[in-house]
Design an enzyme around this catalytic site. Structure first.
Site, short mmCIF file in Angstrom:
data_model
loop_
_atom_site.label_atom_id
_atom_site.label_comp_id
_atom_site.label_asym_id
_atom_site.label_seq_id
_atom_site.Cartn_x
_atom_site.Cartn_y
_atom_site.Cartn_z
N GLU A 149 -11.47 30.78 -36.61
CA GLU A 149 -12.31 29.77 -37.29
C GLU A 149 -12.28 30.00 -38.79
O GLU A 149 -12.14 31.13 -39.24
CB GLU A 149 -13.76 29.88 -36.82
CG GLU A 149 -14.20 28.83 -35.83
CD GLU A 149 -14.27 27.42 -36.42
OE1 GLU A 149 -13.67 27.16 -37.47
OE2 GLU A 149 -14.91 26.57 -35.80
N ASP A 205 -20.99 28.17 -38.95
CA ASP A 205 -22.17 27.71 -39.70
C ASP A 205 -23.35 27.63 -38.72
O ASP A 205 -23.97 28.65 -38.39
CB ASP A 205 -21.80 26.35 -40.30
CG ASP A 205 -22.82 25.80 -41.28
OD1 ASP A 205 -24.02 25.90 -41.01
OD2 ASP A 205 -22.43 25.26 -42.31
C1 PRP Z 1 -16.12 23.01 -39.82
C2 PRP Z 1 -15.54 24.39 -39.67
C3 PRP Z 1 -15.96 24.78 -38.29
C4 PRP Z 1 -17.28 24.07 -38.11
C5 PRP Z 1 -18.41 25.04 -38.24
O1 PRP Z 1 -15.26 22.09 -39.24
O2 PRP Z 1 -14.14 24.39 -39.83
O3 PRP Z 1 -15.04 24.37 -37.29
O4 PRP Z 1 -17.36 23.08 -39.13
O5 PRP Z 1 -19.65 24.38 -38.25
P1 PRP Z 1 -20.80 24.66 -37.19
O6 PRP Z 1 -20.88 26.13 -36.96
O7 PRP Z 1 -22.03 24.11 -37.89
O8 PRP Z 1 -20.52 23.89 -35.96
P2 PRP Z 1 -15.36 20.51 -39.51
O9 PRP Z 1 -16.13 19.86 -38.41
O10 PRP Z 1 -15.84 20.30 -40.90
O11 PRP Z 1 -13.90 20.00 -39.38
P3 PRP Z 1 -12.59 20.53 -40.14
O12 PRP Z 1 -12.36 21.95 -39.67
O13 PRP Z 1 -11.52 19.61 -39.70
O14 PRP Z 1 -12.86 20.49 -41.62
#
Ligand code: PRP
Length: 188
Positions: A111, A115
């Protein structure tokens, strides 16, 4: 060749946000190298599959795989939880699934950032339902104070606060993914 144009009354002024470097290219390379070696020590002579969570983990997954002196295979998942905003929407959806079979495999889930934990929780359930023998979670960044759900993180490059980070795969509305460092967008 650059052409100069006279100012026009309808010209739009775009203010670019400043980006404060949080982790430099060199810091990231050193930390990812350490993580790759640690994973190799923990996995012994096993041959894991490194599953990258697109798109944010793309740089990290590739660098981590190259830093791990094991025979590894690569696979990818695409999920989304943020949309075009800068805070978690709380809903996770699968955009594209693994191509390979992870049943009986040792998985290292890669990852970019953990978050709220909602994305990771969703993916862990998915990998277990597919019969993975084990799943270790590696993330470049761990936003510990932002958790909404408890999730296991086995390897974290750095623990950070709630700041919105971009670069090294991570974006703001699809921008900045190819920055070689991780930075924070400063308010203008
Ligand atoms: C982001 C990041 C993680 C996720 C974490 O992806 O890359 O996969 O959010 O957030 P969380 O712990 O609150 O669920 P995003 O959905 O922005 O897509 P991307 O990776 O394509 O930018």
């Amino acid at each position: 060749m650059t052409e100069s144009h006279p100012d026009t009354p309808d010209a739009v002024t775009v203010t670019e946000p400043a980006i404060r470097v949080l982790f430099s290219r060199e810091q990231i390379a050193a930390r990812v190298r350490e993580m790759g070696l640690q994973i190799a020590r923990d996995l012994g002579d096993l041959s894991p599959v490194f599953v990258g969570v697109l798109k944010g983990a793309c740089m990290f997954q590739c660098d981590l795989a190259r830093a791990t002196p094991l025979e590894v295979t690569l696979d990818f998942l695409s999920v989304s939880s943020y949309g075009a905003g800068t805070t978690s929407s709380g809903s996770v959806r699968m955009i594209s699934d693994l191509r390979g079979d992870v049943a009986g495999r040792q998985v290292v889930l890669c990852e970019g950032v953990v978050d709220s934990g909602l994305t990771l929780s969703f993916i862990l359930d998915h990998l277990r339902s597919r019969g993975a023998a084990s799943v270790r979670v590696a993330t470049l960044l761990d936003k510990v104070p932002c958790r909404k759900i408890q999730v296991p993180v086995d390897y974290a490059g750095w623990r950070i606060g709630a700041e919105f980070v971009v670069g090294y795969g991570m974006d703001a509305a699809e921008r900045y993914r190819n920055l070689p460092y991780v930075g924070v967008l400063e308010e203008s």
